[in-house]
Design a protein around this motif. Structure first.
Motif, PDB file in Angstrom:
ATOM      1  N   HIS A  56     -33.488  30.955   1.203  1.00  0.00           N
ATOM      2  CA  HIS A  56     -34.894  30.276   1.419  1.00  0.00           C
ATOM      3  C   HIS A  56     -35.595  30.043   0.360  1.00  0.00           C
ATOM      4  N   TYR A  87     -34.686  25.829   2.310  1.00  0.00           N
ATOM      5  CA  TYR A  87     -35.733  26.258   3.874  1.00  0.00           C
ATOM      6  C   TYR A  87     -35.233  26.422   4.874  1.00  0.00           C
ATOM      7  N   GLU A  89     -34.967  27.410   8.358  1.00  0.00           N
ATOM      8  CA  GLU A  89     -36.025  26.699  10.033  1.00  0.00           C
ATOM      9  C   GLU A  89     -35.888  27.846  11.100  1.00  0.00           C
ATOM     10  N   TRP A  94     -31.176  25.066   8.833  1.00  0.00           N
ATOM     11  CA  TRP A  94     -31.427  24.218   7.619  1.00  0.00           C
ATOM     12  C   TRP A  94     -32.447  22.851   7.324  1.00  0.00           C
ATOM     13  N   SER A  95     -32.969  23.242   6.192  1.00  0.00           N
ATOM     14  CA  SER A  95     -32.855  21.820   5.865  1.00  0.00           C
ATOM     15  C   SER A  95     -33.171  21.976   4.699  1.00  0.00           C
ATOM     16  N   SER A  97     -36.700  20.865   1.401  1.00  0.00           N
ATOM     17  CA  SER A  97     -37.631  20.918   1.276  1.00  0.00           C
ATOM     18  C   SER A  97     -37.985  19.469   0.144  1.00  0.00           C
ATOM     19  N   ASN A 126     -38.128  15.759   9.260  1.00  0.00           N
ATOM     20  CA  ASN A 126     -39.560  16.178   9.774  1.00  0.00           C
ATOM     21  C   ASN A 126     -41.034  14.780   9.113  1.00  0.00           C
ATOM     22  N   ARG A 238     -38.943  17.810   4.723  1.00  0.00           N
ATOM     23  CA  ARG A 238     -37.573  18.597   5.070  1.00  0.00           C
ATOM     24  C   ARG A 238     -36.960  17.338   5.874  1.00  0.00           C
ATOM     25  N   SER A 240     -32.570  17.606   7.628  1.00  0.00           N
ATOM     26  CA  SER A 240     -31.745  18.578   7.603  1.00  0.00           C
ATOM     27  C   SER A 240     -30.905  17.839   7.766  1.00  0.00           C
TER      28      SER A 240
END
Length: 265
Positions: A56, A87, A89, A94-95, A97, A126, A238, A240
């Motif tokens: 992360h 990032y 989640e 995971w994504s 950012s 997002n 973000r 993914s």
């Protein structure tokens, strides 16, 4: 970790011991799938690819997609300062950012999409935290001094998710927006249909919103940026994953499979 919609291993294409999670599309494409790349050791913090990005908030300087139409596609941040962050989640999700200032990833090679072919783009992201329009995926090409191409705003702030296509002289041929986006992750699939001169945008698997254009679009993406429009309108949010496929349009069943796959990222 299964990110392949339950497809059998024998039905997917392999390269370098890896299984292509997007083999169900039926053709090679350009893609960035954060969770899949992380678990397969294809995200790196440094340009020399000596420090993996696995935790992360690790910065990502290089992301590698092994299954491009011309082979390996390498996405690289222009500098250490421009690295998006890995990032977590929750669960297996995971994504990346992006900071909305200078973070972006740029493909290493030209992405040939001959004029007249259809283009299908899928993305999971997002809502941009910025109030104005920002682009999560951008492709363009200078042709005879004209900047022509397409980009997906997924989503541009409070306006919703949208797409633009540009033609000769940089004139905006078509714009389509979708409203009602939320602060959570959203799936968008955009079809650039040259035969009908249409852009069709499906948001979270819903009925497509159609934008018609008049003119001669040139959807060649010799420059593919993630998180910015060639240094402009940087994305704050973000994502993914995304995919970009040129050639024939997807069948209804394959498009639904793509939406389902992206929706699980």
């Amino acid at each position: 970790m299964n990110l392949s919609l339950g497809l059998s291993l024998t039905s997917t294409r392999r390269r370098s011991g890896l299984v292509n999670p997007l083999a169900f599309l039926g053709a090679a494409c350009y893609a960035l799938l954060v969770a899949w790349m992380r678990v397969n050791g294809l995200l790196w913090q440094d340009l020399a690819r000596t420090i993996p990005a696995v935790s992360h908030l690790d910065p990502v300087r290089v992301a590698v997609w092994p299954f491009g139409p011309l082979g390996e596609v390498v996405f690289t941040a222009p500098s250490d300062a421009a690295r998006p962050l890995l990032y977590f989640e929750g669960g297996l999700l995971w994504s990346l950012s992006f900071d909305g200032v200078d973070d972006c990833l740029v493909a290493n090679a030209n992405l040939p999409t001959p004029s007249g072919q259809a283009v299908t783009v899928g993305a999971r992201s997002n809502r941009s935290i910025k109030s104005g329009g920002t682009s999560i995926l951008y492709g363009s090409n200078a042709v005879g001094g004209d900047l022509r191409g397409h980009h997906v705003r997924s989503p541009p702030g409070s306006t919703g998710s949208g797409s633009h296509i540009y033609g000769a002289g940089g004139s905006q041929l078509a714009t389509a927006y979708l409203t009602g986006d939320t602060t959570g992750a959203n799936t968008i699939v955009v079809e650039y249909d040259n035969a009908l001169s249409q852009t069709r945008i499906s948001f979270n698997g819903g009925t497509p919103v159609v934008g018609n254009w008049v003119g001669a679009p040139f959807p060649t993406s010799n420059q593919l940026n993630i998180g910015a429009e060639a240094g402009l309108n940087n994305y704050l949010g973000r994502t993914s994953g995304f995919s970009l496929l040129s050639g024939s349009l997807l069948s209804a069943g394959t498009k639904s499979a793509l939406e389902a796959y992206l929706g699980g990222l």
